[in-house]
Write an enzyme that holds these catalytic residues in place. Structure first.
Site, PDB file in Angstrom:
ATOM      1  N   GLU A 172      42.064  45.466  21.960  1.00  0.00           N
ATOM      2  CA  GLU A 172      42.324  44.089  22.797  1.00  0.00           C
ATOM      3  C   GLU A 172      43.163  43.041  21.755  1.00  0.00           C
ATOM      4  O   GLU A 172      43.907  42.300  22.330  1.00  0.00           O
ATOM      5  CB  GLU A 172      41.188  43.664  23.435  1.00  0.00           C
ATOM      6  CG  GLU A 172      41.313  42.665  24.317  1.00  0.00           C
ATOM      7  CD  GLU A 172      40.020  42.369  24.927  1.00  0.00           C
ATOM      8  OE1 GLU A 172      39.584  41.147  25.221  1.00  0.00           O
ATOM      9  OE2 GLU A 172      39.257  43.196  25.514  1.00  0.00           O
ATOM     10  N   ASP A 215      37.765  45.603  24.706  1.00  0.00           N
ATOM     11  CA  ASP A 215      36.261  45.314  24.993  1.00  0.00           C
ATOM     12  C   ASP A 215      35.819  45.852  26.154  1.00  0.00           C
ATOM     13  O   ASP A 215      36.344  46.108  27.154  1.00  0.00           O
ATOM     14  CB  ASP A 215      36.399  43.750  25.032  1.00  0.00           C
ATOM     15  CG  ASP A 215      36.539  42.961  23.725  1.00  0.00           C
ATOM     16  OD1 ASP A 215      36.603  43.800  22.600  1.00  0.00           O
ATOM     17  OD2 ASP A 215      36.966  41.965  23.696  1.00  0.00           O
ATOM     18  N   TYR A 262      28.787  42.569  20.458  1.00  0.00           N
ATOM     19  CA  TYR A 262      29.559  41.754  21.443  1.00  0.00           C
ATOM     20  C   TYR A 262      28.785  40.744  21.869  1.00  0.00           C
ATOM     21  O   TYR A 262      27.735  40.762  22.454  1.00  0.00           O
ATOM     22  CB  TYR A 262      29.811  42.627  22.627  1.00  0.00           C
ATOM     23  CG  TYR A 262      31.023  42.439  23.465  1.00  0.00           C
ATOM     24  CD1 TYR A 262      32.496  42.053  23.016  1.00  0.00           C
ATOM     25  CD2 TYR A 262      31.007  42.291  24.916  1.00  0.00           C
ATOM     26  CE1 TYR A 262      33.318  41.745  23.674  1.00  0.00           C
ATOM     27  CE2 TYR A 262      31.916  42.011  25.636  1.00  0.00           C
ATOM     28  CZ  TYR A 262      33.149  41.204  24.885  1.00  0.00           C
ATOM     29  OH  TYR A 262      34.027  41.216  25.703  1.00  0.00           O
TER      30      TYR A 262
END
EC number: 5.6.2.1
Length: 858
Positions: free
Chosen positions: A7, A102, A318
């Site tokens: 990403e 992600d 995350y």
């Protein structure tokens, strides 16, 4: 060749290092980093490199009616041409493609965008998807060993949000901006999520403004046993039988206090003790993390920016998650063991591992996409992180420690005593067992001492007091409380809420922290409520979020949801179109009020903050051109008009927003008068035009005449509030040197041998700034020995030439090297750089930090 797509660039670098055993090399193609090792290539995107927009024929706001946007087609166009071009070149030769964006709705959409770009140039290449919750060796290696398929339903949910937000935002923004004749950079922004959020803030402000305080009285007595004194408070039983401390009638309060004040003893009526178990907190989800970081002084946007940097570096999991239950495959003891021996956390980890049983706490929300936010087995040293990053990292580590720690125990002691027919109570508490507080010092553990007493015992009254108070209005929402409220009401998602708040600040709808709505914000909400309530309705926004969740779960179709949203918006416009003129007047009035300082001292019309064609701000009269009265404003930052009013001139004060250099300018007329009244303080000869500046031969041979010499250097104060050392012959001689805006300037007896100027000392307890100096002093109340102003400026210029970026506070040698790799070699490069792009290329540097450095560079 296998192509791996991540990403962002810093994620690409990290994943390449993990998979290559740190042998990957970076190659620049079209200004984009491509990491190479063996037969593999890894490229980082810049978030969305493809965006949705209307066709070009809809770009002219004046030629296209806003309502036409509702049914306009939506196109996908590259937004980062160099990244798209590089991705296509690599994809042509790829034998396999792995998407490693992600794992959430937005990441899946970014992955789908990459999938489509690859398919445009290579129809047959196998494309797989890998998912992980932390960028660590174990998780990344495991993910690549067990690839999956792209989730097109989840991506479609993200795409639906893009399309719906574009249509609603563009159509409503254009309608309100055109109605208010507010175009250019100061257009009026409206959004599907930001408008209901703004209404929450405006509604709370209305409650505060409408609040009618009530007067009440409270009474206290200090009691003493032997030499031990403690406070007790008067209470009574209300009509419901509950304890009440507030007395609402003044006569009743005074009568009770007469009794209390005249007494010398109180008799203990009852003593009660109880213990309370204080259970550890649940694991962090995004909302609770933002709340905890907020208690440390970090805004929601800043906290998430730091968390994302820590995640990309592999230090935490995350940070966008609703989950508050650790997954079964997380072994708390194993993770604790990685901290054993660590200088900062080792002792606490050892203590936790000595517990008989380690059972993590659980919250109410359990999801299967990502675990709660917790540290990984990769532990940074404190020197590898900036101060803010370390604060947030330590918070995450200690929250994990807290969730596996034992409960704390408190003892509560309540003593009720009597004075005639009055009752007093004292509540004491003592921490019996520290439990999780030993490893998580962010909760209040203060104790309140009350001595051991017995029923029937007489205690001395050593002091009494009565306090006249008023009820207080509800508090404004802090950013973390606002995000919690948005979560409860279904406004936005865990990934968007903090960005929504930041957008409201950026659009000029909010000021201060806790956020307070501007007059424009209140007018926009009022106009929506009056003419199109759906625009600010949380119900509509929540239902659309539910529709997008249904798309992600395969229970709804993207086109159907988008068409339904268009129909709702068309209904909104039916109401808006009928009231365009009224809405325009309402908004124009609020825009003017947001810029109004007060009456012009020459003609009585309103003084307004205006912007020149060159972009600088000044104060001008609304009676122009009949009245040309003006006042200057600082040439740095954007002015914000405060509610505080100058007593002398009846003008509202001004605050200058300039990042970390933000300051309160005050009343512009006061500043102008102070500058006019201030006498220049002569400190020496001007090196440019003073008596010794030109040679005798120059003057004799037709050079500068004697009248053109004789300039002296003086400390001057300008009408903008700035100060400098400048020549007394200005404007004929424009020689000048910068001085700090604030602080008392002391001209010492010490003189510079080279320039024959006195050395200066700045006495200041807040901010100190000058060329090469941070706007925020690290020394607090300590005076700043600026020295000779010429030497100080020359030293700054020399440091700037020698060290380049390192002259900026917060940029060290290692960070400067990283920035240089991204093409940022000089301060001018830093000023011109796009913070978002550089943050994606430089590991460990967030957008917020870059913008702070850019503000300092200015």
């Amino acid at each position: 060749m296998e192509l791996i797509i991540t990403e962002k660039d810093n994620a690409a670098r990290r994943i390449a290092d993990i998979l290559s055993g740190e042998s990957a090399e970076a190659d620049r193609q079209n200004g984009v980093n491509v990491y190479k090792w063996g037969g593999k290539r890894c490229i980082g995107l810049s978030g969305h490199v493809v965006g949705v927009d209307f066709p070009p024929e809809y770009n002219d706001w004046r030629d296209v009616e806003p309502v036409e946007l509702i049914d306009a087609s939506v196109e996908k166009q590259p937004t980062k041409e160099n990244i798209v071009r590089t991705l296509r070149l690599l994809a042509r030769d790829a034998s396999r493609v792995t998407i490693a964006t992600d794992y959430d709705r937005e990441g899946e959409l970014i992955g789908k965008e990459a999938w489509e770009l690859v398919r445009e140039v290579n129809e047959d290449v196998p494309i797989q998807r890998v998912r992980f919750s932390s960028i660590t060796k174990n998780e990344v290696s495991s993910a690549f060993e067990n690839p999956d398929e792209l989730d097109f339903d989840l991506a479609a949910a993200g795409e639906a949000r893009q399309i719906i937000d574009l249509i609603w935002g563009a159509a409503l923004t254009r309608f309100l901006s055109l109605s208010a004749r507010q175009l250019g950079n100061d257009f009026i922004s409206v959004g599907r999520v930001q408008s209901p959020t703004l209404k929450l803030i405006v509604d709370r402000e209305r409650e505060i403004q409408a609040f009618d305080p009530e007067e009440y009285w409270e009474m206290f007595a200090d009691l003493q046993k032997d030499d031990e004194a403690f406070e007790s408070q008067y209470f009574y039983r209300d009509e419901d039988g509950n304890e009440a401390e507030r007395v609402w009638d003044e006569e009743t309060a005074e009568k009770a206090y007469e009794t209390l004040e005249s007494a010398t003893q109180a008799t203990v009526d009852s003593v009660s003790r109880r213990t309370r178990t204080d259970t550890p907190p649940a694991p962090f989800n995004t909302t609770q993390f933002i709340r905890a970081a907020g208690s440390l002084g970090y805004s929601a946007q800043r906290a998430m920016s730091i968390a994302e940097d820590l995640y990309t570096a592999g230090y935490i999991t995350y940070p966008r998650t609703d989950n508050t239950v650790y997954p079964d495959d997380l072994d708390p003891e194993e993770l604790l063991d990685t901290f054993v021996g660590n200088y900062h956390f080792g002792d606490d980890a050892d203590g936790l591992l000595e517990q008989d049983d380690i059972e993590p706490t659980e919250g109410d929300e359990e999801t299967t996409d990502h675990p709660p936010i917790h540290p990984t087995e990769d532990i940074p040293t404190k020197g590898e992180l900036g101060d803010d990053e370390w604060d947030v990292y330590e918070l995450v580590v200690r929250r994990f420690f807290a969730t596996v720690a034992e409960s704390a125990k408190w003892e509560h002691l309540k003593v009720v005593s009597t004075v005639d027919d009055l009752t007093l109570k004292a509540n004491g508490k003592r921490l019996l067992k520290e439990g999780y507080h030993a490893v998580y010092p962010y909760f209040n553990t203060s104790e309140n001492y009350v001595p051991n007493v017995e029923e029937g015992e007489d205690l001395s009254i050593i002091d009494t007091r009565i306090e006249d108070k008023q009820t207080q209005p509800p508090r404004r929402y802090g950013q973390s409380r606002l995000i919690e409220k948005m979560e409860k009401m279904g406004i936005g998602t865990k990934s968007t809420r903090h960005n929504t708040i930041q957008k409201l600040y950026d659009r000029g709808y909010l000021e201060s922290d806790p956020p307070r709505p501007t007059r424009l914000a209140q007018a926009v909400v009022k106009a929506a409520e009056d003419y199109a309530d759906l625009v600010v309705s949380e119900t509509m926004t929540r239902e659309l979020e539910e529709d997008m969740t249904a798309i992600a779960e395969g229970e709804a179709d993207l086109e159907d949801v988008a068409d339904s949203s268009r129909e709702i918006l068309a209904t909104v416009f039916d109401d808006l179109e009928e009231s365009r003129e009224e809405i325009g007047k309402q908004l124009q009035q609020s825009l003017k009020e947001d810029k109004t300082l007060g009456p012009c001292p020459e003609c009585g019309e309103d003084l307004l903050v205006r912007q020149s064609r060159r972009g600088s701000y000044f104060v001008g009269c609304d009676g122009y051109p009949d009245c040309t009265y003006t006042l200057p404003l600082p040439n740095k930052g954007k002015p914000l008009i405060l509610d505080e009013t100058c007593e002398d001139h009846d003008l509202r004060e001004v605050k200058i927003l300039a990042g970390r250099s933000t300051f309160v300018h005050g009343c512009p007329l006061c500043k102008a008068e102070e500058a006019e009244e201030a006498e220049d303080r002569i400190i020496g000869e001007c090196p440019q035009c003073g008596e010794g500046a030109g040679s005798e031969s120059q003057r004799d041979e037709g050079g500068e005449t004697a009248e053109e010499h004789g300039g002296e250097l003086a400390i001057k104060k300008l009408q903008t509030g700035s100060r400098l050392v400048g020549c007394t012959r200005y404007p004929d001689c424009d020689y000048s040197l910068p001085l700090p805006r604030r602080g008392e300037i002391e001209v010492t007896d010490e003189r510079c041998e080279e320039h024959d100027l006195p050395e200066l000392v700045i006495h200041n307890d807040t901010e100190q700034s000058s060329a090469g100096q941070s706007d925020e002093s690290d020394d607090g109340d300590e005076p700043w020995e600026l020295g000779c102003p010429i030497c100080n400026y020359e030293e700054f210029k020399q440091r700037e030439r020698k060290s380049g970026l390192e002259v900026i506070d917060g940029i060290g040698a290692k960070t400067a090297e990283k920035l240089a790799e991204a093409g940022i070699d000089t301060i001018d490069d830093l000023k011109d750089a796009e913070a978002e792009t550089v943050a994606e290329q430089v590991n460990g540097v967030s957008e917020d930090r870059l913008r702070n450095w850019q503000a300092k560079a200015d």
